[in-house]
Scaffold this motif. Structure first.
Motif, PDB file in Angstrom:
ATOM      1  N   GLN A  94       1.132  -1.247   0.253  1.00 56.74           N
ATOM      2  CA  GLN A  94      -0.070  -0.111   0.072  1.00 56.74           C
ATOM      3  C   GLN A  94       1.121   0.997   0.180  1.00 56.74           C
ATOM      4  OE1 GLN A  94      -2.067   0.582   3.973  1.00 56.74           O
ATOM      5  NE2 GLN A  94      -3.063   2.239   2.522  1.00 56.74           N
ATOM      6  N   PHE A  95       1.618   1.408   0.718  1.00 58.48           N
ATOM      7  CA  PHE A  95       3.210   2.674   0.944  1.00 58.48           C
ATOM      8  C   PHE A  95       3.564   2.242  -0.202  1.00 58.48           C
ATOM      9  CE2 PHE A  95       6.871   5.006   1.896  1.00 58.48           C
ATOM     10  CZ  PHE A  95       6.231   5.781   2.010  1.00 58.48           C
ATOM     11  N   ARG A  96       4.294   1.274  -1.043  1.00 57.40           N
ATOM     12  CA  ARG A  96       5.126   1.864  -2.091  1.00 57.40           C
ATOM     13  C   ARG A  96       4.492   2.235  -3.127  1.00 57.40           C
ATOM     14  NH1 ARG A  96       7.122  -2.443   0.895  1.00 57.40           N
ATOM     15  NH2 ARG A  96       6.020  -4.510   0.038  1.00 57.40           N
ATOM     16  N   ALA A  97       2.550   1.720  -3.653  1.00 50.93           N
ATOM     17  CA  ALA A  97       2.323   2.126  -4.414  1.00 50.93           C
ATOM     18  C   ALA A  97       1.797   3.613  -4.171  1.00 50.93           C
ATOM     19  CB  ALA A  97       0.824   1.403  -4.544  1.00 50.93           C
ATOM     20  N   TYR A  98       1.549   3.587  -2.942  1.00 50.40           N
ATOM     21  CA  TYR A  98       1.458   5.347  -2.644  1.00 50.40           C
ATOM     22  C   TYR A  98       2.547   5.994  -2.794  1.00 50.40           C
ATOM     23  CZ  TYR A  98       1.109   9.404   0.318  1.00 50.40           C
ATOM     24  OH  TYR A  98       1.008  11.101   1.509  1.00 50.40           O
ATOM     25  N   GLN A  99       4.263   6.150  -2.569  1.00 48.98           N
ATOM     26  CA  GLN A  99       5.085   6.741  -3.016  1.00 48.98           C
ATOM     27  C   GLN A  99       5.167   6.639  -4.574  1.00 48.98           C
ATOM     28  OE1 GLN A  99       8.275   3.517  -1.629  1.00 48.98           O
ATOM     29  NE2 GLN A  99       8.901   5.272  -0.396  1.00 48.98           N
ATOM     30  N   LYS A 100       4.819   5.793  -5.315  1.00 42.95           N
ATOM     31  CA  LYS A 100       4.915   5.750  -6.753  1.00 42.95           C
ATOM     32  C   LYS A 100       3.786   6.579  -7.094  1.00 42.95           C
ATOM     33  CE  LYS A 100       6.345   1.157  -7.443  1.00 42.95           C
ATOM     34  NZ  LYS A 100       5.426  -0.289  -8.495  1.00 42.95           N
ATOM     35  N   ARG A 101       2.823   7.678  -6.677  1.00 47.46           N
ATOM     36  CA  ARG A 101       2.166   8.075  -7.400  1.00 47.46           C
ATOM     37  C   ARG A 101       2.277   9.223  -6.931  1.00 47.46           C
ATOM     38  NH1 ARG A 101      -1.748   5.030  -4.755  1.00 47.46           N
ATOM     39  NH2 ARG A 101      -2.415   6.372  -2.691  1.00 47.46           N
ATOM     40  N   VAL A 102       2.657   9.399  -5.539  1.00 42.78           N
ATOM     41  CA  VAL A 102       2.308  10.814  -5.035  1.00 42.78           C
ATOM     42  C   VAL A 102       4.116  11.193  -4.502  1.00 42.78           C
ATOM     43  CG1 VAL A 102       2.204  12.630  -2.560  1.00 42.78           C
ATOM     44  CG2 VAL A 102       0.530  10.597  -3.824  1.00 42.78           C
ATOM     45  N   PRO A 103       4.529  12.727  -5.280  1.00 41.96           N
ATOM     46  CA  PRO A 103       6.649  12.940  -4.627  1.00 41.96           C
ATOM     47  C   PRO A 103       6.032  13.255  -3.448  1.00 41.96           C
ATOM     48  CG  PRO A 103       4.910  14.696  -6.088  1.00 41.96           C
ATOM     49  CD  PRO A 103       3.980  13.688  -5.637  1.00 41.96           C
ATOM     50  N   TYR A 104       8.038  12.409  -3.854  1.00 43.00           N
ATOM     51  CA  TYR A 104       8.169  12.389  -1.556  1.00 43.00           C
ATOM     52  C   TYR A 104       8.532  14.078  -0.654  1.00 43.00           C
ATOM     53  CZ  TYR A 104      11.835  12.637   2.069  1.00 43.00           C
ATOM     54  OH  TYR A 104      12.481  12.480   2.941  1.00 43.00           O
ATOM     55  N   TRP A 105       9.136  15.074  -1.351  1.00 42.61           N
ATOM     56  CA  TRP A 105       9.044  16.305  -0.911  1.00 42.61           C
ATOM     57  C   TRP A 105       8.159  17.447  -1.384  1.00 42.61           C
ATOM     58  CZ3 TRP A 105      11.233  21.336   0.947  1.00 42.61           C
ATOM     59  CH2 TRP A 105      11.354  21.115   2.423  1.00 42.61           C
ATOM     60  N   LEU A 106       8.816  18.233  -2.538  1.00 45.93           N
ATOM     61  CA  LEU A 106       7.988  19.136  -3.242  1.00 45.93           C
ATOM     62  C   LEU A 106       6.626  18.675  -4.045  1.00 45.93           C
ATOM     63  CD1 LEU A 106      10.981  21.198  -3.981  1.00 45.93           C
ATOM     64  CD2 LEU A 106       9.636  21.641  -2.678  1.00 45.93           C
ATOM     65  N   PRO A 107       5.257  19.121  -3.911  1.00 43.22           N
ATOM     66  CA  PRO A 107       4.585  19.017  -5.043  1.00 43.22           C
ATOM     67  C   PRO A 107       4.256  19.772  -6.041  1.00 43.22           C
ATOM     68  CG  PRO A 107       3.884  20.513  -3.036  1.00 43.22           C
ATOM     69  CD  PRO A 107       5.400  20.088  -2.743  1.00 43.22           C
ATOM     70  N   LEU A 108       5.464  19.667  -7.138  1.00 49.64           N
ATOM     71  CA  LEU A 108       5.461  19.990  -7.693  1.00 49.64           C
ATOM     72  C   LEU A 108       4.855  19.165  -9.012  1.00 49.64           C
ATOM     73  CD1 LEU A 108       9.270  22.316  -7.313  1.00 49.64           C
ATOM     74  CD2 LEU A 108       6.369  22.800  -7.015  1.00 49.64           C
ATOM     75  N   TYR A 109       5.020  17.920  -8.944  1.00 51.10           N
ATOM     76  CA  TYR A 109       4.720  17.535 -10.106  1.00 51.10           C
ATOM     77  C   TYR A 109       4.217  16.351  -9.413  1.00 51.10           C
ATOM     78  CZ  TYR A 109       8.735  13.770  -8.909  1.00 51.10           C
ATOM     79  OH  TYR A 109       8.919  13.312  -8.312  1.00 51.10           O
ATOM     80  N   ARG A 110       3.313  15.500 -10.046  1.00 45.17           N
ATOM     81  CA  ARG A 110       2.920  14.272  -9.825  1.00 45.17           C
ATOM     82  C   ARG A 110       2.975  13.010 -10.312  1.00 45.17           C
ATOM     83  NH1 ARG A 110      -3.364  14.923  -7.307  1.00 45.17           N
ATOM     84  NH2 ARG A 110      -2.226  13.266  -6.072  1.00 45.17           N
ATOM     85  N   ARG A 111       3.627  11.972  -9.907  1.00 47.91           N
ATOM     86  CA  ARG A 111       3.902  10.908 -10.641  1.00 47.91           C
ATOM     87  C   ARG A 111       2.351  10.568 -11.322  1.00 47.91           C
ATOM     88  NH1 ARG A 111       8.532   7.508  -7.655  1.00 47.91           N
ATOM     89  NH2 ARG A 111      10.291   9.140  -7.472  1.00 47.91           N
TER      90      ARG A 111
END
Length: 121
Positions: A94-111
């Motif tokens: 669940q967290f690994r899928a979240y990591q793939k979707r949401v950027p780590y620190w800066l919300p400048l882009y979304r994967r």
């Protein structure tokens, strides 16, 4: 923004009340599920981002303020890596899928997740 991020993460857990209340009641703490709503939709570490923003938005700059801002911002960027490992162990896929979707620190882009492939049946 910092208070919003803390609220989104679970206020009682962030201030330590959840754990101490469990100790007082002599029961194991009941932690909330992995946060994914609110500011956690835009970046995985909104509390650290918001705290760093408070460091850089002071009305008066001094040399010691700059030093404090640099050191604590470095912590805000690198410190959550340990938290990410803990979340990966605790929440697994669940967290690994979240990591793939949401950027780590800066919300400048979304994967973007790759489009699902149709099954060859």
């Amino acid at each position: 923004m910092l208070l919003k991020a803390i609220r989104d993460a679970g206020f009682a857990q962030q201030i330590g009340f959840l754990g101490w209340w469990a100790v007082y009641r002599k029961v194991p703490p009941c932690y909330a599920p992995m946060p994914q709503r609110g500011l956690f939709r835009f970046c995985r570490q909104p509390i650290y981002v918001a705290f760093a923003m408070t460091l850089w938005t002071v009305p008066t700059w001094t040399p010691d303020q700059l030093e404090v801002a640099l050191v604590l911002t470095l912590y805000c960027v690198t410190g959550p890596l340990l938290k990410e490992r803990r979340f990966s162990r605790r929440f697994g896929e669940q967290f690994r899928a979240y990591q793939k979707r949401v950027p780590y620190w800066l919300p400048l882009y979304r994967r973007r997740m790759p489009p699902a492939k149709p099954d060859d049946v």
